[in-house]
Design a protein around this motif. Sequence first.
Motif, PDB file in Angstrom:
ATOM      1  N   LEU A 140      40.022  40.077 -85.961  1.00 52.84           N
ATOM      2  CA  LEU A 140      39.724  41.513 -85.906  1.00 52.84           C
ATOM      3  C   LEU A 140      39.797  42.157 -87.281  1.00 52.84           C
ATOM      4  O   LEU A 140      39.153  43.170 -87.534  1.00 52.84           O
ATOM      5  CB  LEU A 140      40.745  42.226 -85.014  1.00 52.84           C
ATOM      6  N   ARG A 192      48.332  42.913 -76.466  1.00 52.25           N
ATOM      7  CA  ARG A 192      49.628  42.242 -76.603  1.00 52.25           C
ATOM      8  C   ARG A 192      50.363  42.203 -75.258  1.00 52.25           C
ATOM      9  O   ARG A 192      50.968  41.198 -74.900  1.00 52.25           O
ATOM     10  CB  ARG A 192      50.496  42.942 -77.653  1.00 52.25           C
ATOM     11  N   ALA A 205      38.245  47.257 -82.200  1.00 47.37           N
ATOM     12  CA  ALA A 205      38.675  46.778 -80.888  1.00 47.37           C
ATOM     13  C   ALA A 205      37.622  47.092 -79.827  1.00 47.37           C
ATOM     14  O   ALA A 205      37.407  46.300 -78.907  1.00 47.37           O
ATOM     15  CB  ALA A 205      40.016  47.397 -80.507  1.00 47.37           C
ATOM     16  N   GLU A 239      40.334  51.045 -86.522  1.00 44.41           N
ATOM     17  CA  GLU A 239      40.878  49.948 -85.702  1.00 44.41           C
ATOM     18  C   GLU A 239      40.444  50.082 -84.252  1.00 44.41           C
ATOM     19  O   GLU A 239      40.118  49.084 -83.598  1.00 44.41           O
ATOM     20  CB  GLU A 239      42.404  49.917 -85.819  1.00 44.41           C
ATOM     21  N   ALA A 294      42.534  43.452 -88.163  1.00 45.22           N
ATOM     22  CA  ALA A 294      43.426  44.581 -87.855  1.00 45.22           C
ATOM     23  C   ALA A 294      44.504  44.088 -86.900  1.00 45.22           C
ATOM     24  O   ALA A 294      44.391  43.013 -86.314  1.00 45.22           O
ATOM     25  CB  ALA A 294      42.643  45.723 -87.218  1.00 45.22           C
ATOM     26  N   ARG A 295      45.522  44.893 -86.742  1.00 47.35           N
ATOM     27  CA  ARG A 295      46.594  44.583 -85.797  1.00 47.35           C
ATOM     28  C   ARG A 295      46.024  44.562 -84.379  1.00 47.35           C
ATOM     29  O   ARG A 295      45.284  45.467 -83.995  1.00 47.35           O
ATOM     30  CB  ARG A 295      47.679  45.658 -85.905  1.00 47.35           C
ATOM     31  N   LEU A 296      46.336  43.521 -83.619  1.00 49.62           N
ATOM     32  CA  LEU A 296      45.899  43.452 -82.233  1.00 49.62           C
ATOM     33  C   LEU A 296      46.524  44.613 -81.469  1.00 49.62           C
ATOM     34  O   LEU A 296      47.742  44.802 -81.509  1.00 49.62           O
ATOM     35  CB  LEU A 296      46.330  42.121 -81.605  1.00 49.62           C
ATOM     36  N   ILE A 303      48.073  35.985 -80.806  1.00 51.44           N
ATOM     37  CA  ILE A 303      48.150  37.325 -81.401  1.00 51.44           C
ATOM     38  C   ILE A 303      47.785  37.274 -82.877  1.00 51.44           C
ATOM     39  O   ILE A 303      47.008  38.098 -83.366  1.00 51.44           O
ATOM     40  CB  ILE A 303      49.553  37.942 -81.178  1.00 51.44           C
ATOM     41  N   ARG A 304      48.312  36.286 -83.590  1.00 47.78           N
ATOM     42  CA  ARG A 304      48.002  36.158 -85.019  1.00 47.78           C
ATOM     43  C   ARG A 304      46.525  35.854 -85.249  1.00 47.78           C
ATOM     44  O   ARG A 304      45.882  36.452 -86.118  1.00 47.78           O
ATOM     45  CB  ARG A 304      48.866  35.063 -85.652  1.00 47.78           C
ATOM     46  N   PRO A 354      46.401  53.020 -83.000  1.00 45.92           N
ATOM     47  CA  PRO A 354      45.623  52.507 -84.129  1.00 45.92           C
ATOM     48  C   PRO A 354      44.847  53.624 -84.834  1.00 45.92           C
ATOM     49  O   PRO A 354      44.686  54.723 -84.301  1.00 45.92           O
ATOM     50  CB  PRO A 354      44.642  51.523 -83.470  1.00 45.92           C
ATOM     51  N   SER A 386      44.302  38.870 -84.335  1.00 47.19           N
ATOM     52  CA  SER A 386      44.491  39.913 -85.349  1.00 47.19           C
ATOM     53  C   SER A 386      43.727  39.571 -86.626  1.00 47.19           C
ATOM     54  O   SER A 386      43.082  40.443 -87.225  1.00 47.19           O
ATOM     55  CB  SER A 386      45.968  40.115 -85.661  1.00 47.19           C
TER      56      SER A 386
END
Length: 193
Positions: A25, A34, A183, A179, A27-29, A18-19, A175, A22
């Motif tokens: 990207l 997740r 994605a 974002e 951006a937050r996954l 995940i880290r 998002p 992210s």
Amino acid sequence: MRLPEVERGDSLRSRTLIRIISMMLGARLPDAARVAFYHKDFLGPALGAWTQEAMRGPSEWSVAERELMAAMVAKWNSCPFCVGAHRAIAVRGMDNAVADACLDDYHTAPISDPLRATLAVLETMTLHPGELQAAQAQTAINAGATRRQLTDAAAVAALFNIITRYANALDFVIPTEAEFDKAAGMMLKRGYA
């Protein structure tokens, strides 16, 4: 209900992935990814394979058209996460204005007659499944949709009638448009499996 294990990952491997993703990207996954990491052996392989086949497998519908179908099912199921995610992918293969017009009102959108008639079938399938009749499928065929196209569209709708409820039940974070766009690029390259 947001589960902490879904947010942060349920194992060291998941947390690390995940880290890293992210960071790549920028951006937050998104929560959909997740969730795919959460108890991968429970649902992940089967749902991922089904989604990959329905959305990227051989079809007379383009990837953009299938993504638009997913966004429409999400709209009918009031799932803003899936509307945003699948619209962002669809517009990578079709004009933004066409996708937005379809999401606003597919009856008047500048889309093909077979797609419009197929969306009518999917709308009934989603909102009033007990009212779906063979005559509606025949109307779509008369409008130019093939049996194969109807079968493929039904697979997309069935799948996203499940996924949208999953996203809403787990309260997926919505998002930003930027974002979603990042994605979307990843999903077009990577696919769903």
